[in-house]
Design a protein around this motif. Sequence first.
Motif, PDB file in Angstrom:
ATOM      1  N   VAL A 273       0.837  -0.996  -0.093  1.00  0.00           N
ATOM      2  CA  VAL A 273      -0.228   0.217   0.163  1.00  0.00           C
ATOM      3  C   VAL A 273       0.500   0.689  -0.036  1.00  0.00           C
TER       4      VAL A 273
ATOM      5  N   ALA B  59       3.068  -1.621   3.822  1.00  0.00           N
ATOM      6  CA  ALA B  59       1.937  -0.300   4.719  1.00  0.00           C
ATOM      7  C   ALA B  59       2.947   1.333   4.346  1.00  0.00           C
TER       8      ALA B  59
ATOM      9  N   LEU C 178      -2.932   1.765   8.600  1.00  0.00           N
ATOM     10  CA  LEU C 178      -3.791   0.409   8.640  1.00  0.00           C
ATOM     11  C   LEU C 178      -4.548  -0.308   9.452  1.00  0.00           C
TER      12      LEU C 178
END
Length: 300
Positions: free
Chosen positions: A112, A139, A143
Amino acid sequence: GAIYIYGEHTIVNGSHFRDCEAIWGGDIFVFGNGATIENSAFDESNADYGGAIYLTSWGSVIKDSNITDCEASFSGGAIYVAGGGTTISGSNFEGCLAKGTNQNYGGGAIYVRDAGDSALISNCSFEDNNAKAGGAIYAKNSLVVKNSTFDLNHAASTSGGALYINNNTEIYDSNFTSNKAGSTGGAVYVKNNLALSNSTFKDNNATEGGAAYSGKAAIVQNSTFALNHAESGSGGALNLLNGSEIYNSSFTDNHALSNGGGVFVRNYGNLTILSNSTFTNNSGASGGGIYYGGGLIENS
């Protein structure tokens, strides 16, 4: 790849993709907000980024799908997310790999990028995914993880056997078993604040923070830690910054080669443990259950 999508609110449903290849998104590349990919399967596809799916999309949803044995040369063995507010639910990720060796590469299953709102992962399973960092998920943004399982994921040389998160993280009702990191955070590495509740960590391993490592203060509630190991450093289960809080949690048979078999608190600050937390048969060179520099321990 198989499909290039340009436009908003596209739906891909009930499809099977196998052995496809591209630079971005081995099976599907999405440019457009609000896409939905559901009830689909992705096997043995590969790309430089996003072995199966690449999302340049805000508010997209991936649900009820299976992604198996997909690879990325750099990041996101299964999915690369380059937009905010993505939700991934009810999906299974197994045997995916991100091969990038740069410090910013990772995410054996999902990567991400730092863009917009937090991503949400719910009711998903991650098994035997591998990357340099974030064996299952890397990420750069915040998250949220709910009702998910992480088994046998591996960060080969750095941190976060299952999760590597650069920002704040919330984890609820999830299980982490037999994940491993070459450095810190056998299951979870969080660079900022961690909120963790109703979750179980068993048999995870790292150099420090066998189950989890938090760069800033953490709040841990109603969770279970057993048989986690810090193989060469501190914090058999948890390695936390001062100011952290632990509520109603149990620590059993965790081990650190150095200090804090159950919990290690860095920077010699406060640690608050409230409301009937238990520490049983944990071991370390100093502070078998807890190693910290001072603070409040109450009702433990």
